[in-house]
Design a protein around this motif. Structure first.
Motif, short mmCIF file in Angstrom:
data_model
loop_
_atom_site.label_atom_id
_atom_site.label_comp_id
_atom_site.label_asym_id
_atom_site.label_seq_id
_atom_site.Cartn_x
_atom_site.Cartn_y
_atom_site.Cartn_z
N GLN A 29 -0.10 45.20 24.35
CA GLN A 29 -1.35 45.17 25.10
C GLN A 29 -1.26 43.98 26.05
OE1 GLN A 29 -4.97 44.65 22.84
NE2 GLN A 29 -6.27 45.26 24.56
N ALA A 30 -1.13 44.26 27.32
CA ALA A 30 -0.92 43.21 28.34
C ALA A 30 -2.27 42.78 28.91
CB ALA A 30 -0.01 43.73 29.44
N LEU A 31 -2.65 41.54 28.68
CA LEU A 31 -3.92 40.99 29.17
C LEU A 31 -3.61 39.95 30.25
CD1 LEU A 31 -5.69 40.43 25.73
CD2 LEU A 31 -5.90 42.39 27.25
N PHE A 32 -4.12 40.16 31.46
CA PHE A 32 -3.86 39.26 32.58
C PHE A 32 -5.10 38.43 32.90
CE2 PHE A 32 -0.83 42.71 32.92
CZ PHE A 32 0.34 42.07 33.26
N ASN A 33 -4.87 37.32 33.60
CA ASN A 33 -5.95 36.38 33.88
C ASN A 33 -7.08 36.98 34.71
OD1 ASN A 33 -4.50 34.48 32.49
ND2 ASN A 33 -3.72 33.43 34.31
#
Length: 230
Positions: free
Chosen positions: A77-81
């Motif tokens: 699960q890729a969470l970006f700023n």
């Protein structure tokens, strides 16, 4: 550390909680482990800062089950700023992301030619998704890739070149570390705080590599950070 709760009267009630900073030790019988160790811990986990936390459990990501045509060999699960939240996974010889709830049809491999059914490892570092597949082929598809949250993935750079071919990845002490696929007893690490620079230098903040027991007939199979140690 032992925490005790006492009542300020003649009746003494004592609650005792042992510090389990020693982590899990299931290699010995219950009555032989240290007071600071636990034989089993249910619904708890140690984070990378060695803090004991309650597991958050699981829930449905989507109400409609996703369908896939090939084998799934890794995901994150890729969470970006900027708030972008994507499930990214390896399927067959492709890397895909969730385009809409329950729909995993958007490829992010772009011009990359990726190996089929290779196992992938993923880490988020400095707002970049980094993936490696542990392959040793000579073509670019065996090098780690990066994805910024939009567009397509590209080969992870190394100051103009390509990062070394890596298997399992880990984040430790503000560096990205990885097991070499070409040299099974070697671990590479990037420049301090910069996963896009793997240049080996003598500077304390530079990239480098470490050989681990190169003559023992064995090789590295996994790395994981725990309690200030990799």
């Amino acid at each position: 550390m032992v925490v005790e709760a006492l009542q300020l009267n003649e009746r003494l009630n004592r609650a005792r909680y042992n510090d389990i900073g020693g982590g899990i030790n299931n290699g010995l019988p219950n009555d032989e482990i240290l007071d600071s160790e636990a034989f089993d811990i249910l619904n708890m986990y140690f984070d990378k800062g060695t803090n004991l936390k309650v597991r958050s459990g699981v829930s449905k990501q989507n109400t409609t089950p996703a369908t896939f045509g090939n084998r799934i060999t890794g995901g994150i699960q890729a969470l970006f700023n900027n708030g972008t939240d994507n499930i990214v996974f390896a399927e067959g010889n492709d890397l895909k992301r969730e385009s809409t709830a329950g729909v995993f049809s958007t490829s992010i491999k772009g011009a990359l030619t990726l190996p089929t059914d290779a196992y992938w490892w993923f880490e988020m570092f400095n707002n970049i998704l980094i993936g490696s597949n542990g392959q040793t082929t000579a073509s670019g598809n065996s090098n780690p890739i990066k994805w910024s949250g939009s567009g397509n993935g590209v080969v992870l750079p190394d100051g103009g070149g390509s990062a070394p071919k890596l298997g399992q990845l880990a984040i430790f002490k503000n560096r990205l570390w990885g097991i070499s696929t070409d040299f099974k007893n070697k671990i590479y690490y990037c420049k301090l705080g910069d996963p896009e620079d793997w240049t080996v230098t003598a500077a304390p903040t530079g990239g480098g590599n470490i050989d681990i027991f190169i003559d023992d007939g064995d090789y590295i199979t996994a790395i994981y950070p725990f309690k200030e140690t990799l």
